[in-house]
Design a protein around this motif. Structure first.
Motif, PDB file in Angstrom:
ATOM      1  N   UNK A 467       0.830  -1.205   0.000  1.00  0.00           N
ATOM      2  CA  UNK A 467       0.000   0.000   0.000  1.00  0.00           C
ATOM      3  C   UNK A 467       0.869   1.262   0.000  1.00  0.00           C
ATOM      4  N   UNK A 468       1.921   1.258   0.794  1.00  0.00           N
ATOM      5  CA  UNK A 468       2.800   2.425   0.848  1.00  0.00           C
ATOM      6  C   UNK A 468       3.534   2.629  -0.480  1.00  0.00           C
ATOM      7  N   UNK A 469       3.918   1.545  -1.101  1.00  0.00           N
ATOM      8  CA  UNK A 469       4.590   1.664  -2.396  1.00  0.00           C
ATOM      9  C   UNK A 469       3.628   2.110  -3.487  1.00  0.00           C
ATOM     10  N   UNK A 470       2.402   1.634  -3.420  1.00  0.00           N
ATOM     11  CA  UNK A 470       1.416   2.002  -4.430  1.00  0.00           C
ATOM     12  C   UNK A 470       1.215   3.510  -4.480  1.00  0.00           C
ATOM     13  N   UNK A 471       1.253   4.144  -3.312  1.00  0.00           N
ATOM     14  CA  UNK A 471       1.060   5.588  -3.249  1.00  0.00           C
ATOM     15  C   UNK A 471       2.399   6.339  -3.152  1.00  0.00           C
ATOM     16  N   UNK A 472       3.487   5.644  -3.472  1.00  0.00           N
ATOM     17  CA  UNK A 472       4.828   6.255  -3.526  1.00  0.00           C
ATOM     18  C   UNK A 472       5.232   6.898  -2.211  1.00  0.00           C
ATOM     19  N   UNK A 473       4.802   6.306  -1.098  1.00  0.00           N
ATOM     20  CA  UNK A 473       5.207   6.808   0.214  1.00  0.00           C
ATOM     21  C   UNK A 473       6.595   6.267   0.576  1.00  0.00           C
ATOM     22  N   UNK A 474       6.848   5.014   0.229  1.00  0.00           N
ATOM     23  CA  UNK A 474       8.169   4.423   0.403  1.00  0.00           C
ATOM     24  C   UNK A 474       8.557   3.728  -0.888  1.00  0.00           C
ATOM     25  N   UNK A 475       9.817   3.366  -0.979  1.00  0.00           N
ATOM     26  CA  UNK A 475      10.246   2.504  -2.075  1.00  0.00           C
ATOM     27  C   UNK A 475      11.191   1.455  -1.506  1.00  0.00           C
ATOM     28  N   UNK A 476      11.238   0.310  -2.165  1.00  0.00           N
ATOM     29  CA  UNK A 476      12.196  -0.712  -1.770  1.00  0.00           C
ATOM     30  C   UNK A 476      13.580  -0.271  -2.219  1.00  0.00           C
ATOM     31  N   UNK A 477      14.574  -0.477  -1.369  1.00  0.00           N
ATOM     32  CA  UNK A 477      15.907   0.036  -1.651  1.00  0.00           C
ATOM     33  C   UNK A 477      16.565  -0.661  -2.830  1.00  0.00           C
TER      34      UNK A 477
END
Length: 997
Positions: A467-477
């Motif tokens: 969910x956080x990645x979908x909304x570009x809140x975090x990204x996997x390193x």
């Protein structure tokens, strides 16, 4: 190939126009190279028609190109605009289908494309190797597919795009929604390509949220085929940057051990030489403090790309490329790709409301596409038309961001509330790279129920991250990661703006619960041995997060031990400035939290004082240590181990303040106490023995110092490993004592080997390594190897100034040596300028009465003598002689050295009787203190012979000189520089060398 297709060159035409999306630049470069090697002229034409231009017209314009049109089919070719598949099908049927001979195509994607693309009859280049892809391309264009003969003189072409560079690490995943920025990418590429060797550094500069990191990542993917090595390094913190750069060593195939310093040195040397790879790209992401890392930016034949909010990189040989917010057409294109349900007009309205800030556009459009809220309603929310809680952060954040974040956070709470919990946990780490694995490694019993489910349920964890990645809140390193791997993956990336606003918007009860979890996770990650250089990378990863987890407010003993260990690591690794900041905050916090006389406060004060002492604040550390000594002696008795440790720190402060007799007495008592309590072989006993040796050296008792340091070195080699930092420290002390006793070749032999190991184990910029190399330069100089010494003196001083600063005690010690060397063998003006700074620096740091001030003034007087300022030199030397005698005694080697120099200047000003009396006295005292054949005694004897000639007592002069020359030959050799100089009747001089305390 269908017979209806026109072969390239069938009618004599040897030109192909290659139409491609900028996103696929690497493929375009490879195809161009392959065709040109077969004699075809290729004209590249990047496909990006204006949004307002109908597709049919854009395709017709393409037919105006020269020769056959080769279209590079990919998702991106059809997404530019963006345009729907229906639009594309209509345009292809109208333009391509009626004129099939003008068009050819290759496809590099397995995604579904508009149905009418079948009219191209494209050759499929996906999932095949370079040779097969080339064969299919050539056959499709009707060209001979036979391999060309090898041409050794031909330059290598671009790498096949499906092959990554030989070394590739840390690069974020490619952003498939990347939009625009073509001019910026081109400017960056040209700036790097046109830079000379060693100068290929470009900084992408701009405010938070404008997409600097995304632009750097797109550059890597678009131009990465030009490089053999691509390495992405987080650069917001010096220690972490050094750690990540060191991790490149095994990837380059460098033959190093596991030691941190060895790997870092090897990587920098490999990049500088371009061996084994000359075409390398290093990306330094988030380097917002140039003064912290600019000295570690590699030079060589490769390129460095930096992202930073700080324009000061232009002062460090970097080209600046400013990254602004999106142009409005880029914003609209990005929003429509991110939220296809929005019309162009709606996208324009949204971009205007969000001020074209890429990060904000990405987050907002992502969730707005999933929502049934209209753009008008959302903009009304942004303007405050509906009651809501708006998070207030700081003035440097756009108001639109703060408001939009409130709306997004509510959306996250309503859909996957666990994602908000995870986000809040991350906000108690430092912004940027978040080591979530530390949370995953915690025992489930230590987690509160609310978080235990999140951490122990892989499906819930992945859902929250998704969910956080979908909304570009975090990204996997890692670019190699997939969502399923996040449960055991290394880290997430949290943008600074998001980090700050999440911390602000948090209920108090969650704040305390979440911060406790992060504190325990950091404490559990403590390796527990800050003296082990092999564990420094782990401490480098932990230390940046201490501030954000507010560890200084924790009463957990494990967390407090972590703080102490991190301070110890910072001291040993040379991270003095960061350590002093942490130590000062910890002293204030722990005194308030635990009380002035708590045992932990005394532990802390010991480590804090070490850091302050390292930068020369001896008066400050003496106050800290004396208070601790007095309290602990009263409360626990003189034989208490904590009292002895504090007393050892106090002795070091006394050495720093020039109170050597007091320091020696205290150090001797401490050593006796440790031997009685712990025995000869305990590490604390050996440290006390080392410290007593230092006191003896500062008193000029070099033989006693040598014996103590020899025994310490032998014991540490047995008790610790040979490459342990303390063992190496003892090697420097032992070599220093040998040198001060005139045993130059022995000293050089020991120090040369030790300096090499220091560079490997500690790293070439560690303060202890710098000290080892400085002592090696002195050994080389005293042994007569002046060319080698010249190079090393200069290199050590430059690195000391960069790494430690000009006013650091070590740097000033290096500067003193550079000055006296330059006085005799280089540039007298440089020597004078450096010497003036050294004298002023010691006065400011230590006060007028300190022996280092007297010694550095004695050195400066020799410079004045050499430039003809005799009266000033005479006055300064006489004052230095008096001050030195008052500070350390009339028979100290430093006082005797000042006297040798003073006698020379007395001769110059005509005071010859006084000169001969002075050197006569010096010879007597030097013989008693140092022995007949010590270099200082020999210098005094040669000087005395010169003074005797000055009063025309030639018979005595001849006798003294002959005996001294015989001893010089026996001691140093007939060809040693000192012997040759004395034989030529050049009057000897003495150089004051500041010592470590």
């Amino acid at each position: 190939m269908p017979v209806t297709r026109r072969q390239v060159g069938a009618t004599g035409a040897q030109t192909v126009t290659l139409s491609f999306a900028g996103f696929n630049r690497a493929w375009a470069a490879w195809i161009t190279d392959r065709l040109e090697r077969h004699g075809v002229t290729v004209v590249q034409q990047r496909w990006d028609p204006p949004v307002e231009l109908p597709l049919e017209d854009a395709l017709r314009d393409l037919t105006l190109s020269r020769g056959r049109i080769l279209v590079l089919l990919s998702d991106w070719y059809f997404q530019l605009g963006p345009r729907s598949h229906e639009e594309w099908n209509r345009a292809l049927r109208e333009v391509v289908v009626p004129d099939p001979d003008r068009f050819a195509a290759v496809t590099i994607t397995t995604s579904a494309l508009p149905g009418a693309t079948s009219a191209f009859g494209a050759a499929d280049l996906t999932n095949v190797g370079a040779d097969e892809a080339e064969r299919r391309l050539l056959v499709h264009l009707g060209l001979p597919a036979d391999p060309l003969p090898e041409d050794a003189a031909a330059p290598p072409g671009p790498r096949y795009p499906a092959d990554t560079p030989e070394v590739w690490g840390g690069v974020p995943r490619r952003n498939t929604r990347f939009t625009g920025r073509e001019a910026l990418l081109t400017d960056t590429y040209q700036a790097l390509q046109e830079a000379g060797t060693g100068a290929g550094v470009v900084t992408l500069h701009g405010m938070s949220g404008v997409g600097k990191t995304q632009l750097a990542a797109e550059y890597v993917y678009r131009f990465g085929s030009d490089y053999d090595v691509v390495w992405w390094v987080p650069a917001d913190r010096r220690a972490l940057y050094r750690q990540k750069l060191a991790e490149l060593a095994p990837e380059l195939g460098l033959a190093t051990g596991a030691e941190y310093g060895e790997r870092l040195r090897a990587v920098r040397d490999s990049l500088r030489r371009g061996d084994p790879h000359a075409h390398w790209l290093l990306v330094l992401d988030g380097a917002d403090e140039p003064d912290q890392i600019w000295d570690l930016v590699p030079t060589g034949p490769g390129h460095v790309l930096i992202t930073s909010r700080n324009p000061e990189w232009s002062e460090h040989n970097s080209n600046l490329v400013e990254v602004p917010v999106y142009r409005r057409d880029e914003s609209v294109a990005f929003i429509r790709r991110r939220a296809p349900r929005l019309t162009r007009t709606e996208a324009d309205q949204l971009a205007d409301a969000l001020e074209d800030l890429p990060l904000l556009l990405d987050q907002t459009a992502g969730w707005l596409n999933d929502s049934d809220m209209s753009v008008e309603e959302y903009i009304e929310l942004l303007s405050g038309g509906i009651d809501q809680d708006v998070v207030k952060v700081s003035a440097d954040f756009p108001l639109a961001f703060q408001t939009a974040w409130s709306i997004l956070l509510n959306k996250l709470r309503d859909t996957v509330p666990e994602s908000v919990d995870l986000l809040r946990l991350c906000s108690f780490f430092a912004p940027g790279s978040i080591p979530v694995r530390l949370l995953k490694e915690m025992p489930s019993g230590e987690l509160p129920e609310q978080l235990s489910g999140l951490m122990n349920d892989p499906l819930l964890w992945n859902k929250a991250i998704g969910q956080l990645r979908q909304y570009s809140v975090v990204r996997l390193e890692s670019h190699e990661s997939v969502v399923d791997e996040a449960s055991s993956g290394e880290s997430l990336y949290l943008h600074r703006m998001v980090h700050q606003i999440v911390r602000k918007d948090m209920p108090d009860h969650d704040r305390q619960e979440f911060i406790d979890v992060v504190r325990r996770a950091l404490a559990a990650a403590d390796p527990g041995r800050p003296t082990d250089t092999r564990l420094w990378p782990r401490y480098a990863e932990i230390t940046p997060h201490l501030k954000w987890a507010d560890v200084l407010r924790s009463t957990d003993t494990a967390v407090q031990t972590l703080v102490l260990n991190c301070l110890r690591y910072m001291y040993l690794s040379g991270e003095y400035r960061a350590g002093i900041k942490l130590g000062a905050r910890a002293m204030t916090a722990w005194r308030e939290l635990l009380g002035e006389n708590h045992a932990r406060v005394f532990d802390l004060s010991y480590n804090y004082a070490n850091l302050l002492r390292a930068v020369g604040d001896y008066a400050g550390t003496e106050a800290i240590e004396r208070a601790a000594v007095n309290h602990l002696r009263t409360e626990r008795g003189p034989q208490d181990l904590e009292h002895l440790r504090a007393a050892g720190g106090l002795a070091a402060d006394l050495r720093g303040l020039g109170r050597y007799e007091e320091a020696q007495e205290l150090s001797s008592w401490i050593l006796t106490s440790y031997r009685e309590l712990l025995g000869e072989q305990d590490s604390r006993t050996l440290s006390a023995q080392n410290n007593l040796g230092t006191s003896m050296r500062l008193l000029g008792r070099y033989e006693e110092a040598l014996e103590l340091n020899r025994r310490t070195l032998e014991a540490r080699r047995q008790l610790l490993r040979p490459r342990h930092g303390w063992t190496l420290y003892s090697e420097v002390n032992y070599a220093t004592d040998l040198r001060l006793l005139g045993r130059y070749h022995e000293a050089q032999s020991v120090q040369a080997q030790s300096a090499r190991v220091h560079r490997i184990v500690m790293g070439q910029d560690n303060p202890q390594t710098l000290r080892a190399e400085h002592n090696l330069a002195l050994c080389q100089y005293r042994a007569g190897e002046r060319n080698k010494a010249a190079v090393l003196f200069t290199r050590v001083l430059e690195r000391g100034e960069r790494v430690l600063g000009e006013n650091d005690p070590l740097t000033m010690m290096f500067a003193a040596s550079q000055s006296f060397f330059a006085r005799e063998h280089a540039d007298i003006d440089q020597a004078r300028a450096i010497s003036e700074k050294v004298v002023g620096g010691y006065v400011d740091m230590l006060g007028e009465e300190h022996p280092y001030v007297a010694g550095s003034r004695a050195n400066h007087a020799l410079i004045l003598r050499n430039v003809g300022e005799r009266q000033q030199a005479h006055h300064l030397l006489e004052e230095a002689l008096i001050d030195m005698g008052r500070s350390v005694g009339e028979s100290h080697p430093w006082t005797l050295g000042c006297a040798i120099n003073a006698s020379a200047v007395r001769n110059l000003v005509g005071d010859v009787e006084s000169a001969v009396n002075l050197t006569d006295s010096v010879v007597t005292r030097a013989t008693e203190v140092l022995g007949r054949t010590h270099p200082l005694t020999l210098s005094a004897r040669i000087a005395h012979a010169a003074d005797l000639r000055g009063i025309r007592d030639r018979q005595r002069a001849e006798k003294v000189e002959t005996e001294a020359l015989d001893d010089l030959v026996a001691t140093l050799g007939a060809q040693h520089a000192h012997t040759v100089s004395a034989r030529s009747r050049n009057r000897p001089y003495w150089d004051f060398e500041p010592q470590m305390i």
